[in-house]
Design a protein around this motif. Structure first.
Motif, PDB file in Angstrom:
ATOM      1  N   HIS A 192       0.847  -1.191   0.000  1.00 17.26           N
ATOM      2  CA  HIS A 192       0.000   0.000   0.000  1.00 17.26           C
ATOM      3  C   HIS A 192       0.879   1.236   0.000  1.00 17.26           C
ATOM      4  N   VAL A 193       0.574   2.143  -0.899  1.00 21.89           N
ATOM      5  CA  VAL A 193       1.252   3.435  -0.938  1.00 21.89           C
ATOM      6  C   VAL A 193       0.216   4.490  -0.595  1.00 21.89           C
ATOM      7  N   ARG A 194       0.449   5.175   0.502  1.00 16.89           N
ATOM      8  CA  ARG A 194      -0.450   6.261   0.911  1.00 16.89           C
ATOM      9  C   ARG A 194       0.087   7.549   0.309  1.00 16.89           C
ATOM     10  N   LEU A 195      -0.807   8.249  -0.366  1.00 19.57           N
ATOM     11  CA  LEU A 195      -0.417   9.467  -1.075  1.00 19.57           C
ATOM     12  C   LEU A 195      -0.918  10.705  -0.332  1.00 19.57           C
ATOM     13  N   ARG A 196      -0.205  11.794  -0.518  1.00 15.45           N
ATOM     14  CA  ARG A 196      -0.631  13.096  -0.006  1.00 15.45           C
ATOM     15  C   ARG A 196      -0.943  13.967  -1.211  1.00 15.45           C
ATOM     16  N   ALA A 197      -2.117  14.582  -1.157  1.00 14.57           N
ATOM     17  CA  ALA A 197      -2.529  15.456  -2.254  1.00 14.57           C
ATOM     18  C   ALA A 197      -3.260  16.651  -1.658  1.00 14.57           C
ATOM     19  N   PRO A 198      -3.104  17.819  -2.266  1.00 12.82           N
ATOM     20  CA  PRO A 198      -3.875  18.971  -1.796  1.00 12.82           C
ATOM     21  C   PRO A 198      -5.370  18.674  -1.887  1.00 12.82           C
ATOM     22  N   ASP A 199      -6.155  19.333  -1.048  1.00 16.06           N
ATOM     23  CA  ASP A 199      -7.602  19.081  -1.001  1.00 16.06           C
ATOM     24  C   ASP A 199      -8.287  19.252  -2.352  1.00 16.06           C
ATOM     25  N   ARG A 251      10.485  -2.154  -3.008  1.00 15.76           N
ATOM     26  CA  ARG A 251      11.364  -1.360  -3.870  1.00 15.76           C
ATOM     27  C   ARG A 251      10.727  -1.165  -5.250  1.00 15.76           C
ATOM     28  N   ALA A 252      10.140  -2.219  -5.793  1.00 13.98           N
ATOM     29  CA  ALA A 252       9.489  -2.116  -7.102  1.00 13.98           C
ATOM     30  C   ALA A 252       8.269  -1.202  -7.033  1.00 13.98           C
ATOM     31  N   ALA A 253       7.455  -1.337  -5.987  1.00 14.91           N
ATOM     32  CA  ALA A 253       6.280  -0.467  -5.830  1.00 14.91           C
ATOM     33  C   ALA A 253       6.702   0.994  -5.732  1.00 14.91           C
ATOM     34  N   SER A 254       7.747   1.250  -4.990  1.00 13.65           N
ATOM     35  CA  SER A 254       8.255   2.616  -4.851  1.00 13.65           C
ATOM     36  C   SER A 254       8.703   3.174  -6.195  1.00 13.65           C
ATOM     37  N   ALA A 255       9.441   2.370  -6.942  1.00 10.31           N
ATOM     38  CA  ALA A 255       9.938   2.829  -8.244  1.00 10.31           C
ATOM     39  C   ALA A 255       8.793   3.131  -9.201  1.00 10.31           C
ATOM     40  N   ALA A 305       0.843  15.542 -10.757  1.00  8.11           N
ATOM     41  CA  ALA A 305       1.982  16.410 -10.469  1.00  8.11           C
ATOM     42  C   ALA A 305       1.998  16.943  -9.037  1.00  8.11           C
ATOM     43  N   GLU A 306       0.853  17.193  -8.433  1.00  2.32           N
ATOM     44  CA  GLU A 306       0.815  17.742  -7.082  1.00  2.32           C
ATOM     45  C   GLU A 306       0.673  16.676  -6.005  1.00  2.32           C
ATOM     46  N   VAL A 307       0.769  15.421  -6.395  1.00  6.75           N
ATOM     47  CA  VAL A 307       0.619  14.305  -5.460  1.00  6.75           C
ATOM     48  C   VAL A 307       1.999  13.842  -5.025  1.00  6.75           C
ATOM     49  N   ASN A 308       2.141  13.535  -3.729  1.00  9.80           N
ATOM     50  CA  ASN A 308       3.404  13.046  -3.178  1.00  9.80           C
ATOM     51  C   ASN A 308       3.173  11.742  -2.433  1.00  9.80           C
ATOM     52  N   VAL A 309       4.242  10.995  -2.252  1.00  9.98           N
ATOM     53  CA  VAL A 309       4.178   9.758  -1.481  1.00  9.98           C
ATOM     54  C   VAL A 309       4.201  10.108  -0.002  1.00  9.98           C
ATOM     55  N   GLY A 310       3.240   9.560   0.743  1.00  9.08           N
ATOM     56  CA  GLY A 310       3.213   9.734   2.187  1.00  9.08           C
ATOM     57  C   GLY A 310       3.935   8.602   2.886  1.00  9.08           C
ATOM     58  N   SER A 311       3.539   7.353   2.578  1.00 10.44           N
ATOM     59  CA  SER A 311       4.170   6.200   3.209  1.00 10.44           C
ATOM     60  C   SER A 311       3.924   4.937   2.391  1.00 10.44           C
ATOM     61  N   PHE A 312       4.742   3.938   2.683  1.00  8.34           N
ATOM     62  CA  PHE A 312       4.615   2.609   2.087  1.00  8.34           C
ATOM     63  C   PHE A 312       4.417   1.627   3.214  1.00  8.34           C
ATOM     64  N   ASP A 313       3.567   0.644   3.025  1.00  9.64           N
ATOM     65  CA  ASP A 313       3.527  -0.482   3.951  1.00  9.64           C
ATOM     66  C   ASP A 313       2.925  -1.690   3.264  1.00  9.64           C
TER      67      ASP A 313
END
Length: 121
Positions: A5-12, A63-67, A80-88
């Protein structure tokens, strides 16, 4: 098979596009073991993308999911405005390991009371 699971951060004001699962899937390279992507833009706590990967280890799957994830965020203007918050990784009970084939793909669980491999529980 591993589920990362990759949790993303995005502006509202930004939401994941309806085809975001395909956008992530399309950024996988041969040999990364990505089998399926599931995107949930409305998940509690922010968008979550699930990467289903076959890999020899959890570390390689992560590592593959992150890439793949970082590649998609850089490649698609809609992200473009979305960032990675965390991986688990989503962990499964220990006895499920016996249900995995040697190539890492899931096997159908068998009902021990019948010889029918696809008998519903």
């Amino acid at each position: 098979m591993y589920l990362v699971h990759v949790r993303l951060r995005a502006p509202d004001h930004i939401s994941l596009p309806p085809d975001s699962a395909q956008l992530f899937l399309g950024c996988a390279l041969d040999g990364e073991g990505l089998e399926h992507v599931s995107a949930h833009g409305d998940a509690a706590g922010g968008p979550v993308v699930g990467f289903y990967l076959t890999a020899p280890s959890l570390a390689l799957a992560e590592r593959a999911a992150s890439a793949v994830c970082h590649r998609a965020l850089l490649a698609h203007p809609s992200l473009a405005e979305v960032n990675v918050g965390s991986f688990d990784a989503a962990l499964v009970p220990q006895h499920w390991n016996a249900l995995l084939r040697s190539d890492g793909r899931d096997m159908q669980m068998q009902d021990p009371s019948t010889t029918n491999l696809f008998h519903p529980f």
